[in-house]
Structures are given as C-alpha cells and as structure tokens.
Enzyme design. Sequence first.
Site, PDB file in Angstrom:
ATOM      1  N   HIS A  18       0.862  -1.356  -0.120  1.00 44.08           N
ATOM      2  CA  HIS A  18      -0.007   0.086  -0.135  1.00 44.08           C
ATOM      3  C   HIS A  18       1.020   1.151   0.032  1.00 44.08           C
ATOM      4  O   HIS A  18       0.500   2.287  -0.599  1.00 44.08           O
ATOM      5  CB  HIS A  18      -0.819  -0.012   1.156  1.00 44.08           C
ATOM      6  CG  HIS A  18      -1.881  -1.124   1.387  1.00 44.08           C
ATOM      7  ND1 HIS A  18      -2.303  -1.844   2.605  1.00 44.08           N
ATOM      8  CD2 HIS A  18      -2.865  -1.390   0.628  1.00 44.08           C
ATOM      9  CE1 HIS A  18      -3.245  -2.535   2.228  1.00 44.08           C
ATOM     10  NE2 HIS A  18      -3.699  -2.333   0.943  1.00 44.08           N
ATOM     11  N   LYS A  42     -16.856  -6.278   5.910  1.00 47.36           N
ATOM     12  CA  LYS A  42     -15.783  -7.065   5.747  1.00 47.36           C
ATOM     13  C   LYS A  42     -15.106  -7.655   7.071  1.00 47.36           C
ATOM     14  O   LYS A  42     -13.985  -8.226   7.238  1.00 47.36           O
ATOM     15  CB  LYS A  42     -14.317  -6.371   5.322  1.00 47.36           C
ATOM     16  CG  LYS A  42     -14.588  -6.222   3.682  1.00 47.36           C
ATOM     17  CD  LYS A  42     -13.223  -5.808   3.038  1.00 47.36           C
ATOM     18  CE  LYS A  42     -13.088  -5.924   1.434  1.00 47.36           C
ATOM     19  NZ  LYS A  42     -11.869  -5.746   0.857  1.00 47.36           N
TER      20      LYS A  42
END
Length: 163
Positions: A18, A42
């Site tokens: 990321h 999630k």
Amino acid sequence: MNSIALCPGSFDPITSGHLDVIERAASLYRKIIVGVAVNPLKKPLFSVDKRLEMAKTAIAEYCPDMEIIVDVFDSLLIDFARKHEASVIIKGLRAVTDFEHEFQMAQLNQVMAPDIETIFLMAHSKFTYLSSSAIKEIASYGGDVEGLVPKNVEISLREHFSS
Ligand code: PNS
C-alpha cells in the site's frame, strides 16, 4: 486538470505494498487523500480508529514531505472523493485475480460519477504476492512479517496476537 487523488482501502492493516502505491501516487499528484474505509461488512481485524492511526504513523514515517491526508470514510467512495475535491481514484493492481473485482468497482463508480476517473498503478514486483489477509494469517501464527508491513504495524500485529 485537478491535482487531488484519492487512494482508498480497508488498510486492515496498511502494508508495504500500500505504501508503495501511495508514495508513487504522491509523485504523480499534488495532493493525496488516503481514505480508510469503515467497511463493517468485511469484519476487519482492527477497529477503524486503529487502522487510521497505523496508516497515519506509517505514512508520516515512510512518505515524509509529501502532501498526504489520511481520513476515515463511511460512505460511497465517490461521495468521499467529492468531499475532498478529488477527481481521481487510484488503486493498486497486483495480479489478474484483483482485476475482476477492481474492474467492477471502477465501472460502478464510473456510472455513478462519470467525472471521477479511476486509475490503476501496477504493484511493484516486490509486492505482488502481498495482501493484508496474508499478513494477518502469518502474524496470527507468530510468523515474521518484517519488511512486508511498516515497523509500527509489525508492532501492532505482535501486540494484537499476543494479547
Ligand atoms: O482495500 P479494499 O478492501 O480493497 O478497499 C475496498 C474499498 C474500500 C475501496 C471499497 O470497498 C469501497 O469503495 N467502499 C466504499 C463503498 C462504495 O463506494 N461502494 C460502491 C463501489 S462498488
């Protein structure tokens, strides 16, 4: 051209992959907004506050002197982009397996907001195998994740799985 881009994700937790995408995005756009999604569907391992703190600390250390704002969102991505006046959404693509889902999200966002463009950056070859899920699995068994996540995340994972 608008020079504000949004890098969204669950960041559960933020990884070196990321950070690589965020840093490269910051070299292309004047200002980057990193959007940490609340994403309750999630069932994240870390609370949104913890994910925000980990992302902020890592970005301050690994991407100093870049105009990067880290913020939480609990809305449609396009509404969050508008809130920050971002006209571009930047996502990282690791492999063909990412493509279908990312393609669907990009197209849905395009239908809802044709003025906001999605741009994909190919993951660095060092990180194509890396995912937050794999990191959590390795850390849950006491495995070593050094270099795969920023130092502060490594410490948070150790604390989480040793408590
Ligand atoms: O890191 P992730 O889990 O791949 O990030 C996914 C994220 C947060 C970018 C995506 O779930 C998202 O955009 N959520 C916001 C809700 C939304 O806008 N949904 C419509 C697009 S399909």
